[in-house]
Scaffold this motif. Sequence first.
Motif, mmCIF file in Angstrom:
data_model
loop_
_atom_site.group_PDB
_atom_site.id
_atom_site.type_symbol
_atom_site.label_atom_id
_atom_site.label_comp_id
_atom_site.label_asym_id
_atom_site.label_seq_id
_atom_site.Cartn_x
_atom_site.Cartn_y
_atom_site.Cartn_z
ATOM 1 N N PRO A 98 0.796 -1.234 0.000
ATOM 2 C CA PRO A 98 0.000 0.000 0.000
ATOM 3 C C PRO A 98 0.824 1.276 0.000
ATOM 4 O O PRO A 98 0.246 2.368 0.114
ATOM 5 N N GLN A 99 2.164 1.212 -0.131
ATOM 6 C CA GLN A 99 2.983 2.408 0.004
ATOM 7 C C GLN A 99 2.539 3.533 -0.931
ATOM 8 O O GLN A 99 2.447 4.695 -0.524
ATOM 9 N N TYR A 100 2.276 3.177 -2.194
ATOM 10 C CA TYR A 100 1.903 4.194 -3.172
ATOM 11 C C TYR A 100 0.573 4.846 -2.803
ATOM 12 O O TYR A 100 0.419 6.066 -2.869
ATOM 13 N N TRP A 101 -0.376 4.003 -2.413
ATOM 14 C CA TRP A 101 -1.688 4.519 -2.013
ATOM 15 C C TRP A 101 -1.580 5.398 -0.775
ATOM 16 O O TRP A 101 -2.194 6.470 -0.694
ATOM 17 N N LEU A 102 -0.777 4.976 0.215
ATOM 18 C CA LEU A 102 -0.659 5.719 1.466
ATOM 19 C C LEU A 102 -0.027 7.086 1.265
ATOM 20 O O LEU A 102 -0.302 8.017 2.021
ATOM 21 N N THR A 103 0.815 7.228 0.251
ATOM 22 C CA THR A 103 1.486 8.509 0.033
ATOM 23 C C THR A 103 0.836 9.342 -1.076
ATOM 24 O O THR A 103 0.808 10.571 -1.000
ATOM 25 N N GLU A 104 0.305 8.676 -2.104
ATOM 26 C CA GLU A 104 -0.207 9.394 -3.267
ATOM 27 C C GLU A 104 -1.731 9.461 -3.334
ATOM 28 O O GLU A 104 -2.289 10.308 -4.028
ATOM 29 N N GLY A 105 -2.415 8.531 -2.657
ATOM 30 C CA GLY A 105 -3.875 8.540 -2.671
ATOM 31 C C GLY A 105 -4.480 7.604 -3.698
ATOM 32 O O GLY A 105 -3.795 7.088 -4.582
ATOM 33 N N ALA A 106 -5.796 7.392 -3.571
ATOM 34 C CA ALA A 106 -6.498 6.428 -4.419
ATOM 35 C C ALA A 106 -6.525 6.847 -5.882
ATOM 36 O O ALA A 106 -6.450 6.012 -6.781
ATOM 37 N N GLU A 107 -6.630 8.145 -6.147
ATOM 38 C CA GLU A 107 -6.694 8.609 -7.535
ATOM 39 C C GLU A 107 -5.407 8.282 -8.283
ATOM 40 O O GLU A 107 -5.437 7.809 -9.426
ATOM 41 N N ALA A 108 -4.275 8.516 -7.621
ATOM 42 C CA ALA A 108 -2.988 8.194 -8.244
ATOM 43 C C ALA A 108 -2.848 6.688 -8.434
ATOM 44 O O ALA A 108 -2.357 6.225 -9.466
ATOM 45 N N ALA A 109 -3.289 5.915 -7.445
ATOM 46 C CA ALA A 109 -3.201 4.455 -7.549
ATOM 47 C C ALA A 109 -4.018 3.940 -8.727
ATOM 48 O O ALA A 109 -3.632 2.984 -9.400
ATOM 49 N N ALA A 110 -5.146 4.581 -8.985
ATOM 50 C CA ALA A 110 -6.011 4.158 -10.093
ATOM 51 C C ALA A 110 -5.335 4.367 -11.443
ATOM 52 O O ALA A 110 -5.659 3.682 -12.420
ATOM 53 N N GLN A 111 -4.402 5.310 -11.512
ATOM 54 C CA GLN A 111 -3.724 5.607 -12.773
ATOM 55 C C GLN A 111 -2.423 4.829 -12.947
ATOM 56 O O GLN A 111 -1.766 4.955 -13.972
ATOM 57 N N ALA A 112 -2.066 4.042 -11.955
ATOM 58 C CA ALA A 112 -0.794 3.321 -12.008
ATOM 59 C C ALA A 112 -0.778 2.302 -13.136
ATOM 60 O O ALA A 112 -1.778 1.628 -13.393
ATOM 61 N N GLU A 113 0.367 2.190 -13.802
ATOM 62 C CA GLU A 113 0.525 1.202 -14.871
ATOM 63 C C GLU A 113 0.350 -0.202 -14.312
ATOM 64 O O GLU A 113 -0.351 -1.028 -14.890
ATOM 65 N N HIS A 114 1.006 -0.466 -13.196
ATOM 66 C CA HIS A 114 0.850 -1.736 -12.486
ATOM 67 C C HIS A 114 0.800 -1.424 -10.995
ATOM 68 O O HIS A 114 1.686 -0.768 -10.463
ATOM 69 N N LEU A 115 -0.234 -1.900 -10.338
ATOM 70 C CA LEU A 115 -0.378 -1.725 -8.892
ATOM 71 C C LEU A 115 -0.209 -3.099 -8.262
ATOM 72 O O LEU A 115 -1.020 -4.002 -8.477
ATOM 73 N N ASP A 116 0.859 -3.244 -7.500
ATOM 74 C CA ASP A 116 1.235 -4.552 -6.949
ATOM 75 C C ASP A 116 0.406 -4.847 -5.703
ATOM 76 O O ASP A 116 0.757 -4.414 -4.606
ATOM 77 N N VAL A 117 -0.686 -5.583 -5.867
ATOM 78 C CA VAL A 117 -1.630 -5.840 -4.781
ATOM 79 C C VAL A 117 -1.660 -7.335 -4.458
ATOM 80 O O VAL A 117 -1.749 -8.162 -5.370
ATOM 81 N N PRO A 118 -1.607 -7.713 -3.169
ATOM 82 C CA PRO A 118 -1.622 -9.141 -2.797
ATOM 83 C C PRO A 118 -3.028 -9.736 -2.822
ATOM 84 O O PRO A 118 -3.586 -10.123 -1.795
ATOM 85 N N PHE A 119 -3.629 -9.826 -4.026
ATOM 86 C CA PHE A 119 -4.990 -10.372 -4.139
ATOM 87 C C PHE A 119 -5.053 -11.819 -3.655
ATOM 88 O O PHE A 119 -6.104 -12.279 -3.210
ATOM 89 N N GLY A 120 -3.932 -12.532 -3.741
ATOM 90 C CA GLY A 120 -3.922 -13.931 -3.327
ATOM 91 C C GLY A 120 -3.854 -14.132 -1.824
ATOM 92 O O GLY A 120 -3.896 -15.279 -1.355
ATOM 93 N N ASP A 121 -3.747 -13.051 -1.053
ATOM 94 C CA ASP A 121 -3.673 -13.140 0.402
ATOM 95 C C ASP A 121 -4.675 -12.161 1.004
ATOM 96 O O ASP A 121 -4.320 -11.044 1.404
ATOM 97 N N PRO A 122 -5.955 -12.552 1.086
ATOM 98 C CA PRO A 122 -7.007 -11.644 1.565
ATOM 99 C C PRO A 122 -6.744 -11.064 2.955
ATOM 100 O O PRO A 122 -7.075 -9.903 3.215
ATOM 101 N N GLU A 123 -6.151 -11.850 3.848
ATOM 102 C CA GLU A 123 -5.887 -11.352 5.198
ATOM 103 C C GLU A 123 -4.851 -10.235 5.180
ATOM 104 O O GLU A 123 -4.987 -9.229 5.888
ATOM 105 N N LEU A 124 -3.818 -10.415 4.375
ATOM 106 C CA LEU A 124 -2.799 -9.382 4.260
ATOM 107 C C LEU A 124 -3.380 -8.125 3.624
ATOM 108 O O LEU A 124 -3.116 -7.001 4.085
ATOM 109 N N LEU A 125 -4.189 -8.294 2.580
ATOM 110 C CA LEU A 125 -4.801 -7.156 1.916
ATOM 111 C C LEU A 125 -5.715 -6.398 2.877
ATOM 112 O O LEU A 125 -5.711 -5.157 2.917
ATOM 113 N N ALA A 126 -6.502 -7.124 3.683
ATOM 114 C CA ALA A 126 -7.393 -6.483 4.653
ATOM 115 C C ALA A 126 -6.597 -5.678 5.678
ATOM 116 O O ALA A 126 -6.998 -4.574 6.069
#
Length: 203
Positions: free
Chosen positions: A148-176
């Motif tokens: 979440p580093q990018y989101w925490l510093t840049e916000g959701a709007e910037a994250a939405a425009q990212a070429e690739h956003l590295d999200v741990p979709f395979g680990d729901p507990e970590l993502l939560a």
Amino acid sequence: MYDSAGNELAFDESPSDVVKAVKGHSTMYTMVAWKGEMLAGHYATRTNTVSEGGPSTCVEISANDECAEYCRRMVAAMGFSGFLSFDFMWDEERHLHVLLECNPRPNQIIHLGTAMGADLCGQLAAALRGENPGMRRVAGVTRVALFPQYWLTEGAEAAAQAEHLDVPFGDPELLAFMLEVGAKRGLDRDEIEKVLLTAVPAL
């Protein structure tokens, strides 16, 4: 200060550099090795950070033959097995890489080469099975926003425009947990969840 015979030692009091700053930008080469042989690696340039000199929020993943060769020689000399990350400074004045340190452990971007042809974990697994997987390096250049580093510093709007956003979709507990960290900092959790639900390209 005195020597073992009791004689006072004389010192050159002229100024000297113990550590000299290098004008440039921070880079790293993340790799895996087995018994002194490099199996796979990728180069990363920090394009965004939490603060000056702080942790990365966005990196550009690519190949770099110069750093790869430095790392290959170091690993061969040590006979190392496992994951490593070498930190460099790109010296803008001399146009070369200056090696700072080696961290003999996995780091936060160790998995990012997988989609670009350099599966570090897969290469180590093959070596452990007694196979000879050969050397793998990434192909092309990919800019990845770390979550979440990018989101925490840049916000959701910037994250939405990212070429690739590295999200741990395979680990729901970590993502939560990551989403909860942002919520505690006062960020809009609903906004970032909308970004994630719209299938932002992820590695």
